[in-house]
Design an enzyme around this catalytic site. Structure first.
Site, PDB file in Angstrom:
ATOM      1  N   GLY A 162      -5.072   3.745  -3.503  1.00 16.94           N
ATOM      2  CA  GLY A 162      -6.339   4.364  -3.908  1.00 16.94           C
ATOM      3  C   GLY A 162      -6.163   5.800  -4.364  1.00 16.94           C
ATOM      4  N   LYS A 213     -16.674  18.682   0.399  1.00 14.80           N
ATOM      5  CA  LYS A 213     -15.293  18.527  -0.090  1.00 14.80           C
ATOM      6  C   LYS A 213     -15.109  17.080  -0.518  1.00 14.80           C
ATOM      7  CE  LYS A 213     -13.099  17.402   4.315  1.00 14.80           C
ATOM      8  NZ  LYS A 213     -12.335  17.864   5.428  1.00 14.80           N
ATOM      9  N   ASP A 246       0.871  -1.175   0.000  1.00 11.19           N
ATOM     10  CA  ASP A 246       0.000   0.000   0.000  1.00 11.19           C
ATOM     11  C   ASP A 246       0.913   1.233   0.000  1.00 11.19           C
ATOM     12  OD1 ASP A 246      -2.290   1.610   0.349  1.00 11.19           O
ATOM     13  OD2 ASP A 246      -1.982   1.658   2.500  1.00 11.19           O
ATOM     14  N   ASN A 271      -8.505  -1.102   4.774  1.00 11.57           N
ATOM     15  CA  ASN A 271      -8.705  -1.348   3.339  1.00 11.57           C
ATOM     16  C   ASN A 271      -7.661  -2.303   2.760  1.00 11.57           C
ATOM     17  OD1 ASN A 271      -6.691   0.570   3.690  1.00 11.57           O
ATOM     18  ND2 ASN A 271      -7.083   1.550   1.726  1.00 11.57           N
TER      19      ASN A 271
END
Length: 742
Positions: A373, A263, A74, A483
């Site tokens: 991501g 946002k 990651d 995640n």
């Protein structure tokens, strides 16, 4: 044996007797020895002072760390610290960096003073207006008011809660806890689900607009002048990984104005905000600097508009069928033509020693894939700054593809490039895998590095399974957040980092570390030594059973294939336990090179992925050694004994125990003091037990010189040729590690 016997008499009875006699060939103690070895490896990892805080959560796969080919990592919190620092604020016409934050401070101060003066002037003349001015010509706002609007939006649109610790040393009941709290700025800390949120609120505090209190229905901000701005929270729309945005509807208690702030990621917000010509370009610029971007927008609502929205929203929340879709549709009805306030850039710094660690892993033959991501530009920038992708290296950025034809063209373009890093987005990856799975994986596996951006947790796990299926090689996944759990659990070996996002990844993983740089030592030193030690231990335990089975076979064949045991009772039990167990198990302390040398030459790790330490070839070599030694020991004892059969047992068993102890010494590469203790202890136990085993040994015979020279002669014949062969092999074809130790 039964066939050679000629199936005479009750042959089936002999068959089962031979099955029992040769059952020693099945290394039942292998499982016990290996499990104890694995526990020892885990203990060594957790005791290593160079990687403090390491936790081994499984005792079954430490050897997997020694033959990894793919490392999937990651980005945020794994390669980076997950400690955000606000770096850039862009308003469209003007951009503020870290060196011009004092200008924002002065703008906020002047704007707040102006608003306060207007409010105090209006109090005597008229009641506060209850409706937002939604019509009329738009006057061009001053820079100060635009900066103030942007900072106020950032100070309101979040899920951060300020927390005040109780005063030190106070004791008492819980009802006085409110009184005991210290509400000073120094005592305030912020809590939120994401470090990005905290970074933004801390930045608004640094420029003058401070979040002082927050609960479910209200929020209070303090201006540079010390005035308190109170807001009522009407609705809250939390961030989701699908929506990639969050929103909040607040009412200003002083003016009654209702405002919807939002946002989120630029990919989502660009379709929600009013048309502009700068957002996409500036997002790209910030991403290339390695900054994480957020787009902030607002929409003023009249009381009637809000009441209409609230009634529809409550109705959608009460619906029985498709509730989530209906609620999302109602919220989306507000997300139209929103006023773009600003674009923010937040920096996430790299962890310590990430670059040398990645370089070491590359030299060890491990291919590194980064699955994140984040945006493509941000991911590429971090990949280059961490030296995952060399700055001089050619990088192929996979264009977004939506159809089979586009995927085919892009794959052909990629195929023409050689030795280049691949950067691909999750959407393009999904399309390519649907039509050209085999081709894409084959090309990607040839790349020195792969970066997959905009990846969902499910996609991360899917990529791990793809690599396992197509390459049949060992994979390792490392991450720090919830995640990453699916990716960690899908990999052959999962490593979790205890970071800012909790312990979800750490608890789900096989190994838990505190920093990314620790993975280098974990793999190159502990993984490598665990694999080599288990390979030696496993094969030696098999050899131990094969030797005694060979001796039994030779003995039975000499005795006209009679199913008579060679060694009985305690001798068989003692052989696998007190006589040989300690020296054999001491192989878990063996090491071919010192840890510092293994770190300095990570190329040594590459040899393990070829599986040469434990293969059919090495197993067959040990089988041949066992047959040779078993034959020499048995035939030697039969040739040298004179009168009684008990002498055969004494000579052969003593020679067998000595041979096993010498074979351990032959296998050891670096001596540890515990190994020497184990050898001497086992030999001492055997010599001491001779006095008690009258039924197996003739005490008068074993104390003679004849016994000693016969045992010595057989032991030398069984071991000396192997020592000579090992010496010649090291001279003529030395292993890679021996070149470093010499």
């Amino acid at each position: 044996m039964v066939t050679l016997q000629g199936f005479v008499g009750p042959w089936y009875r002999n068959l089962f007797r031979f099955l029992l006699l040769f059952s020693y060939i099945i290394p039942i103690s292998l499982r016990v020895n290996l499990d104890m070895g694995k526990a020892a490896y885990g203990w060594m990892m957790m005791r290593d002072e160079n990687i403090p805080g390491t936790v081994v959560r499984t005792s079954t796969i430490p050897e997997e760390l020694g033959r990894l080919v793919y490392l999937l990592t990651d980005k945020t919190g794994t390669l980076t610290q997950n400690e955000m620092a606000f770096k850039r604020l862009h308003l469209g016409t003007v951009s503020y960096g870290s060196d011009t934050m004092d200008e924002i401070q002065s703008h906020v101060r002047s704007s707040c003073a102006q608003v306060h003066a207007q409010a105090s002037g209006d109090t005597g003349s008229s009641a506060p207006p209850r409706k937002a001015q939604s019509s009329g010509p738009k006057a061009r706002k001053s820079v100060s008011s635009r900066v103030h609007e942007a900072v106020k939006a950032l100070a309101l649109c979040h899920n951060v809660t300020p927390v005040y610790e109780s005063r030190a040393g106070t004791t008492g009941e819980t009802e006085y806890a409110e009184v005991d709290q210290d509400f000073s700025d120094e005592n305030r800390t912020y809590q939120a689900s994401s470090p990005d949120e905290v970074a933004l609120v801390q930045w608004t505090e640094s420029v003058g607009l401070t979040l002082v209190s927050r609960d479910l229905t209200s929020m209070q901000l303090r201006t540079p002048g010390g005035q308190i701005l109170a807001f009522c929270v009407l609705q809250m729309f939390p961030f989701t990984s699908e929506g990639k945005r969050m929103g909040i509807i607040v009412r200003d208690e002083a003016t009654g104005e209702i405002t919807f702030y939002m946002k989120g990621a630029d990919a989502v917000m660009s379709t929600i905000v009013q048309y502009n010509d700068w957002l996409e370009e500036e997002c790209g610029n910030m991403a290339r600097e390695g900054l994480r971007t957020l787009v902030v927008a607002k929409r003023a609502l009249t009381e009637e508009q809000y009441q209409d929205f609230e009634s529809r929203y409550m109705q959608a929340k009460l619906s029985v069928h498709d509730r989530a879709l209906k609620v999302a549709a109602v919220v989306e009805s507000l997300e139209r033509e929103m006023q773009l306030l600003c674009l923010t850039g937040v920096e996430d710094r790299l962890q310590a020693d990430v670059r040398p660690t990645l370089e070491m892993l590359r030299n060890a033959g491990i291919k590194i894939w980064m699955l994140t991501g984040d945006k493509l530009e941000t991911a590429t920038c971090i990949a280059k700054s961490s030296h995952l992708v060399s700055r001089t290296q050619d990088t192929h950025i996979f264009r977004p593809v939506a159809s089979r034809g586009e995927a085919h063209l892009e794959l052909n373009a990629f195929r023409r490039k050689h030795d280049c890093a691949l950067v691909i987005s999750g959407d393009s990856l999904e399309v390519c895998l649907r039509y050209y799975e085999h081709e894409l994986v084959e090309l990607a596996c040839q790349c020195p590095a792969v970066v997959c951006c905009r990846c969902s947790p499910t996609q991360k796990a899917h990529i791990v399974k793809l690599l396992q299926r197509h390459t049949r090689r060992r994979t390792c996944a490392i991450g720090d957040g919830g995640n990453d759990v699916s990716m960690i659990q899908a990999a052959d070996c999962g490593i979790g980092i205890e970071g800012k996002e909790g312990k979800a990844a750490s608890l789900a993983a096989d190994f838990s570390i505190t920093q990314f740089k620790h993975i280098g030592r974990l793999l190159v030193v502990h993984g490598r030594s665990s694999y080599k030690r288990s390979a030696a231990l496993g094969q030696f335990v098999m050899h131990r059973g094969l030797v005694i089975s060979t001796m039994q076979a030779v003995f039975s064949s000499v005795c006209y294939f009679a199913s008579v045991p060679l060694y009985q009772g305690f001798l068989m039990v003692g052989y696998a336990t007190i006589y040989t167990m300690f020296p054999v198990f001491s192989l878990v302390l063996d090491q071919d090179v010192k840890p510092d040398m293994a770190m300095l030459y990570p190329e040594l790790y590459k040899d393990l992925t070829k599986g040469r330490s434990l293969s059919f070839k090495t197993f067959l070599i040990w089988v041949l050694i066992s047959i040779y030694q078993g034959g020499v020991l048995m035939y030697g004892a039969l040739a040298l004994f004179e009168s009684e059969f008990v002498h055969v047992v004494a000579i052969s068993f003593t020679a067998l125990v000595l041979t096993e102890l010498l074979m351990v010494a032959l296998t050891v590469r670096t001596w540890h003091w515990l190994m020497a203790v184990a050898e001497l202890l086992s030999l001492g136990c055997y010599v001491a037990s001779l006095a008690f085993l009258n039924e197996y040994f003739d005490l008068a015979f074993i104390t003679t010189v004849t016994f000693v020279w016969k045992v010595s002669a057989i032991t030398v014949v069984s071991c000396l040729p192997l020592y000579v062969l090992k010496y010649l092999k090291r001279k003529l074809s030395p292993p890679s590690y021996s070149k470093l130790t010499s």
